[in-house]
Write an enzyme that holds these catalytic residues in place. Structure first.
Site, PDB file in Angstrom:
ATOM      1  N   ARG A 121       0.839  -1.198   0.000  1.00 63.98           N
ATOM      2  CA  ARG A 121       0.000   0.000   0.000  1.00 63.98           C
ATOM      3  C   ARG A 121       0.863   1.233   0.000  1.00 63.98           C
ATOM      4  O   ARG A 121       2.009   1.218   0.388  1.00 63.98           O
ATOM      5  CB  ARG A 121      -0.877   0.019   1.258  1.00 63.98           C
ATOM      6  N   LYS A 186       3.957  -6.908  11.751  1.00 65.78           N
ATOM      7  CA  LYS A 186       3.174  -7.296  10.568  1.00 65.78           C
ATOM      8  C   LYS A 186       3.522  -8.700  10.094  1.00 65.78           C
ATOM      9  O   LYS A 186       4.684  -9.009   9.830  1.00 65.78           O
ATOM     10  CB  LYS A 186       3.463  -6.286   9.458  1.00 65.78           C
ATOM     11  N   ARG A 322      -0.831   4.073  13.387  1.00 68.88           N
ATOM     12  CA  ARG A 322       0.346   3.642  14.156  1.00 68.88           C
ATOM     13  C   ARG A 322      -0.035   3.511  15.614  1.00 68.88           C
ATOM     14  O   ARG A 322      -0.694   4.410  16.162  1.00 68.88           O
ATOM     15  CB  ARG A 322       1.485   4.686  14.061  1.00 68.88           C
TER      16      ARG A 322
HETATM   17  C1  BTN Z   1       0.686  -3.895   2.309  1.00 70.53           C
HETATM   18  O1  BTN Z   1       0.644  -4.308   3.460  1.00 70.53           O
HETATM   19  O2  BTN Z   1       1.203  -2.802   2.040  1.00 70.53           O
HETATM   20  C2  BTN Z   1       0.102  -4.750   1.216  1.00 70.53           C
HETATM   21  C3  BTN Z   1       1.056  -5.810   0.783  1.00 70.53           C
HETATM   22  C4  BTN Z   1       0.493  -6.698  -0.293  1.00 70.53           C
HETATM   23  C5  BTN Z   1       1.542  -7.598  -0.899  1.00 70.53           C
HETATM   24  C6  BTN Z   1       0.953  -8.586  -1.846  1.00 70.53           C
HETATM   25  S1  BTN Z   1       2.118  -9.810  -2.330  1.00 70.53           S
HETATM   26  C7  BTN Z   1       1.010 -10.401  -3.543  1.00 70.53           C
HETATM   27  C8  BTN Z   1       0.359  -9.189  -4.158  1.00 70.53           C
HETATM   28  N1  BTN Z   1       1.168  -8.694  -5.266  1.00 70.53           N
HETATM   29  C9  BTN Z   1       1.699  -7.510  -4.976  1.00 70.53           C
HETATM   30  O3  BTN Z   1       2.466  -6.878  -5.730  1.00 70.53           O
HETATM   31  N2  BTN Z   1       1.307  -7.095  -3.783  1.00 70.53           N
HETATM   32  C10 BTN Z   1       0.409  -8.037  -3.153  1.00 70.53           C
END
Ligand code: BTN
Length: 326
Positions: A121, A186, A322
């Site tokens: 994100r 996380k 946070r």
């Molecule tokens: C976050 O917490 O910021 C979201 C992370 C999401 C990661 C997953 S891995 C599979 C899918 N493909 C990506 O490029 N991102 C999501």
């Protein structure tokens, strides 16, 4: 992509040394070709130990994903999901967004052993090493428009928490809007990208990244402490089974979400919120920060928090929360 790289990594999957000569003989190529394939693996972020006189080995054994084993664990659900396995891709979300716009069916699921450019994100990267995570994206088509899908990432969080609990993992909590946490670190992230118009129909590409093991080099790349299943669960973790259980819970939650939205999942989500009724910092889309007391979430997944002027809704996916505010 060097065509030898993944066959070579699969051969090294047991974590044992293989000499360059034995590898070259196995594939009917020269030792230089083997070396080139190893270099390509390193460029993709895969560490391969190379020791003079002993050969090559992976730092730890890797259990590669296996399409048939995942399908086997999905049992009756297998014909609702269209599984695609990739050894390496830029990002499963990017790939599935393209497939979705080309008409890929509802239930298409793209799984990758490695992502070259995994996305998180708010423009962040998602790092995951070979065999040390699960990275996949699921395409779900809705009759509703994108505006009705606000609570979707929270609903998916519930599905992931249920799956991890079914597998026996304790202390799994959620952080608004869409992190799965273990002890305030996380463990998994969710990236949802939408297609379609505001009034529907729409399509959601639901990307999930889960940390199974975290090798030191990934810790360094991320720059902050994260959690991994390995530290919660000492037994060997079968990623194929894990993926199937996560997909099973996602399908159940998404079916429900498609019918009634987030509403019926709200209480469960709140009960799992790591910061329920706690003071947090909210990083707002305009770059400012505010301290607020979390009161819960609304029926559409918006955060309800009081920053001093009474309860307020925070709905943007660009807001970050946070914890640990005194
Ligand atoms: C976050 O917490 O910021 C979201 C992370 C999401 C990661 C997953 S891995 C599979 C899918 N493909 C990506 O490029 N991102 C999501």
């Amino acid at each position: 992509m060097n065509p030898l790289t993944f066959p070579l990594l699969r051969l090294l999957a047991d974590g044992q040394f293989r000499s360059g000569e034995a590898l070259a003989r196995h594939f009917g190529v020269t030792r230089a070709t083997v070396w080139n394939a190893v270099q390509q693996a390193e460029r993709m972020g895969v560490k391969v130990y190379s020791v003079r006189g002993r050969g090559y080995r992976l730092p730890t054994p890797v259990d590669f994903l296996d399409h048939q084993r995942v399908r086997g664990h999905l049992a009756g659900l297998a014909d609702r999901l269209w599984l695609q396995f990739h050894e390496v891709t830029d990002s499963t979300n990017t790939l599935l967004m393209r497939l979705a716009s080309e008409g890929a069916p509802h239930g298409t699921c793209v799984v990758a052993e490695l992502q070259r450019n995994g996305r998180g994100r708010r423009g962040r990267m998602w790092h995951s090493g070979l065999g040390s995570g699960l990275t996949f994206s699921l395409l779900w088509r809705f009759d509703q428009g994108a505006s009705a899908l606000n609570g979707l990432s929270l609903a998916v969080g519930v599905a992931l928490a249920r799956a991890l609990e079914e597998l026996g993992m304790p202390e799994i909590l959620l952080k608004w809007p869409n992190d799965v946490q273990y002890r305030h670190r996380k463990l998994a992230g969710i990236l949802i990208e939408l297609q379609g118009d505001a009034f529907g129909p729409s399509a959601a590409v639901i990307g999930v990244g889960l940390n199974v093991r975290q090798p030191a080099e990934v810790h360094v790349a991320i720059g902050h402490p994260v959690a991994s299943l390995e530290e919660i669960w000492s037994d060997a973790i079968d990623r194929n089974y894990l993926l199937a259980v996560m997909l099973r819970h996602m399908v159940a939650v998404l079916d429900e979400f498609g019918q009634v939205g987030f509403r019926r999942l709200r209480d469960e989500w709140q009960a799992r919120h790591a910061y329920h009724q706690q003071k947090v910092r909210l990083l707002l889309p305009d770059g400012t920060e505010t301290e607020a007391m979390v009161q819960g979430v609304d029926e559409d997944g918006a955060l309800l928090a009081d920053a001093g002027a009474g309860p307020q809704r925070y709905a943007s996916a660009e807001i970050s929360l946070r914890g640990n505010v005194a």
